[in-house]
Design a protein around this motif. Structure first.
Motif, PDB file in Angstrom:
ATOM      1  N   ASP A  14       0.809  -1.315   0.303  1.00 37.71           N
ATOM      2  CA  ASP A  14       0.378   0.336   0.342  1.00 37.71           C
ATOM      3  C   ASP A  14       0.828   1.241   0.404  1.00 37.71           C
ATOM      4  OD1 ASP A  14      -2.660   1.256   0.166  1.00 37.71           O
ATOM      5  OD2 ASP A  14      -2.429   1.112   2.168  1.00 37.71           O
ATOM      6  N   LEU A  15       1.639   1.268   1.026  1.00 39.60           N
ATOM      7  CA  LEU A  15       2.638   2.381   1.040  1.00 39.60           C
ATOM      8  C   LEU A  15       2.961   2.077  -0.213  1.00 39.60           C
ATOM      9  CD1 LEU A  15       3.954   4.394   2.436  1.00 39.60           C
ATOM     10  CD2 LEU A  15       5.622   3.032   3.544  1.00 39.60           C
ATOM     11  N   LYS A  16       4.183   1.146  -0.782  1.00 44.26           N
ATOM     12  CA  LYS A  16       4.791   1.179  -2.025  1.00 44.26           C
ATOM     13  C   LYS A  16       3.978   2.295  -3.719  1.00 44.26           C
ATOM     14  CE  LYS A  16       8.096  -1.977  -1.585  1.00 44.26           C
ATOM     15  NZ  LYS A  16       9.265  -3.464  -1.378  1.00 44.26           N
ATOM     16  N   ALA A  17       2.330   1.772  -3.183  1.00 47.47           N
ATOM     17  CA  ALA A  17       1.329   2.172  -4.142  1.00 47.47           C
ATOM     18  C   ALA A  17       1.161   3.994  -4.279  1.00 47.47           C
ATOM     19  CB  ALA A  17      -0.198   1.691  -4.959  1.00 47.47           C
ATOM     20  N   ARG A  18       1.017   3.905  -3.196  1.00 48.10           N
ATOM     21  CA  ARG A  18       0.999   5.342  -2.525  1.00 48.10           C
ATOM     22  C   ARG A  18       1.849   6.633  -2.636  1.00 48.10           C
ATOM     23  NH1 ARG A  18      -3.324   4.707   1.860  1.00 48.10           N
ATOM     24  NH2 ARG A  18      -3.251   6.887   2.380  1.00 48.10           N
ATOM     25  N   GLY A  19       2.918   6.219  -2.370  1.00 49.35           N
ATOM     26  CA  GLY A  19       4.444   6.698  -2.480  1.00 49.35           C
ATOM     27  C   GLY A  19       4.812   7.752  -0.662  1.00 49.35           C
ATOM     28  N   ALA A  20       3.020   8.148  -0.518  1.00 44.29           N
ATOM     29  CA  ALA A  20       3.434   8.773   0.666  1.00 44.29           C
ATOM     30  C   ALA A  20       1.645   8.452   2.099  1.00 44.29           C
ATOM     31  CB  ALA A  20       4.171   9.997   1.227  1.00 44.29           C
ATOM     32  N   MET A  21       2.207   8.167   3.292  1.00 40.96           N
ATOM     33  CA  MET A  21       0.751   8.083   3.321  1.00 40.96           C
ATOM     34  C   MET A  21       0.933   8.724   5.152  1.00 40.96           C
ATOM     35  SD  MET A  21       0.549   4.309   3.879  1.00 40.96           S
ATOM     36  CE  MET A  21      -0.904   3.923   4.090  1.00 40.96           C
ATOM     37  N   LEU A  32       4.389   9.239   6.066  1.00 36.54           N
ATOM     38  CA  LEU A  32       5.169   7.520   5.803  1.00 36.54           C
ATOM     39  C   LEU A  32       5.997   7.586   4.063  1.00 36.54           C
ATOM     40  CD1 LEU A  32       3.531   4.122   6.985  1.00 36.54           C
ATOM     41  CD2 LEU A  32       5.130   5.216   8.086  1.00 36.54           C
ATOM     42  N   PHE A  33       6.964   7.309   3.774  1.00 40.71           N
ATOM     43  CA  PHE A  33       7.328   7.794   2.370  1.00 40.71           C
ATOM     44  C   PHE A  33       7.637   6.599   2.172  1.00 40.71           C
ATOM     45  CE2 PHE A  33       6.950  11.953   4.980  1.00 40.71           C
ATOM     46  CZ  PHE A  33       5.957  12.830   3.153  1.00 40.71           C
ATOM     47  N   ASN A  34       7.808   6.097   1.133  1.00 48.08           N
ATOM     48  CA  ASN A  34       8.237   5.142   0.145  1.00 48.08           C
ATOM     49  C   ASN A  34       8.980   5.532  -1.107  1.00 48.08           C
ATOM     50  OD1 ASN A  34       8.924   2.008  -0.751  1.00 48.08           O
ATOM     51  ND2 ASN A  34       8.183   3.106  -2.473  1.00 48.08           N
ATOM     52  N   VAL A  35      10.354   5.742  -1.535  1.00 46.42           N
ATOM     53  CA  VAL A  35      11.127   6.335  -2.522  1.00 46.42           C
ATOM     54  C   VAL A  35      11.931   5.050  -2.830  1.00 46.42           C
ATOM     55  CG1 VAL A  35      12.692   8.143  -3.394  1.00 46.42           C
ATOM     56  CG2 VAL A  35      10.582   8.673  -1.077  1.00 46.42           C
ATOM     57  N   GLN A  36      12.442   4.933  -3.797  1.00 46.26           N
ATOM     58  CA  GLN A  36      12.007   3.923  -5.080  1.00 46.26           C
ATOM     59  C   GLN A  36      13.113   3.219  -3.763  1.00 46.26           C
ATOM     60  OE1 GLN A  36      16.272   6.562  -5.219  1.00 46.26           O
ATOM     61  NE2 GLN A  36      15.261   7.000  -7.596  1.00 46.26           N
ATOM     62  N   ASP A  37      11.674   2.207  -3.122  1.00 41.30           N
ATOM     63  CA  ASP A  37      11.264   1.029  -2.669  1.00 41.30           C
ATOM     64  C   ASP A  37      12.025   1.091  -1.212  1.00 41.30           C
ATOM     65  OD1 ASP A  37      10.354  -0.535  -4.087  1.00 41.30           O
ATOM     66  OD2 ASP A  37      11.970  -1.640  -5.061  1.00 41.30           O
ATOM     67  N   VAL A  38      12.621   2.403  -0.227  1.00 37.54           N
ATOM     68  CA  VAL A  38      13.369   2.320   0.633  1.00 37.54           C
ATOM     69  C   VAL A  38      12.227   3.173   1.301  1.00 37.54           C
ATOM     70  CG1 VAL A  38      15.001   3.677   2.118  1.00 37.54           C
ATOM     71  CG2 VAL A  38      15.159   2.841  -0.192  1.00 37.54           C
ATOM     72  N   PRO A  39      11.815   2.447   2.741  1.00 37.09           N
ATOM     73  CA  PRO A  39      10.738   3.566   3.585  1.00 37.09           C
ATOM     74  C   PRO A  39      11.054   4.473   4.719  1.00 37.09           C
ATOM     75  CG  PRO A  39      11.371   1.477   4.471  1.00 37.09           C
ATOM     76  CD  PRO A  39      12.499   1.437   3.926  1.00 37.09           C
ATOM     77  N   TYR A  40      10.336   5.523   4.960  1.00 37.44           N
ATOM     78  CA  TYR A  40      10.917   6.423   6.178  1.00 37.44           C
ATOM     79  C   TYR A  40      10.166   7.470   6.486  1.00 37.44           C
ATOM     80  CZ  TYR A  40      15.017   7.095   2.070  1.00 37.44           C
ATOM     81  OH  TYR A  40      16.007   7.549   1.546  1.00 37.44           O
ATOM     82  N   ALA A  41      10.147   7.237   7.758  1.00 43.08           N
ATOM     83  CA  ALA A  41       8.722   8.014   8.793  1.00 43.08           C
ATOM     84  C   ALA A  41       9.653   8.858   9.644  1.00 43.08           C
ATOM     85  CB  ALA A  41       8.761   6.273   9.450  1.00 43.08           C
ATOM     86  N   LEU A  42       8.622  10.167   9.864  1.00 37.44           N
ATOM     87  CA  LEU A  42       8.552  11.475   9.946  1.00 37.44           C
ATOM     88  C   LEU A  42       7.936  11.736  10.871  1.00 37.44           C
ATOM     89  CD1 LEU A  42       9.950  11.779   7.059  1.00 37.44           C
ATOM     90  CD2 LEU A  42      10.948  13.760   7.803  1.00 37.44           C
TER      91      LEU A  42
END
Ligand code: FES
Length: 110
Positions: A14-21, A32-42
């Motif tokens: 879901d995160l990969k499909a949306r890019g951000a949530m 949450l973000f997914n950038v080039q298959d790397v997850p990030y959380a801020l």
């Protein structure tokens, strides 16, 4: 125990499909973000005036770091560090994040 503080917050697909949530976890709004298959959380609320970080535009800094630009007034943060790209201060809190068994997990205590 290695796993006890990781908290399941989202589907990785879901995160990969949306890019951000945005998720709410124990009273914290987390972007949450997914950038080039790397997850990030801020922290989901911008350190400036609380703008919605998950709705920000993703780009790359001139240091080649993925970053998000807050939609309210344009403050920009590196996704991996929370560093504000103009003053180079770590103003935005980040959280340890990982993908495991198709799920995104974060830690609030990291
Ligand atoms: S609230 Fe994010 S830049 Fe102002």
């Amino acid at each position: 125990m290695e796993n006890e503080n990781w908290i399941d917050v989202a589907s990785a697909a879901d995160l990969k499909a949306r890019g951000a949530m945005e998720v709410v976890l124990e009273g914290n709004i987390i972007a949450l973000f997914n950038v080039q298959d790397v997850p990030y959380a801020l922290d989901g609320l911008c350190a400036h005036q609380g703008g919605p970080i998950a709705k920000g535009q993703i780009s790359e800094t001139d240091r080649k770091q993925p970053c998000v630009t807050c939609p309210w007034h344009g403050w920009q943060y590196e996704l991996a560090t929370g560093i504000q790209t103009v003053n180079r201060q770590p103003l935005q809190r980040t959280f340890p994040v990982r993908e495991r068994d198709g799920r995104i997990e974060i830690r609030l205590d990291g």
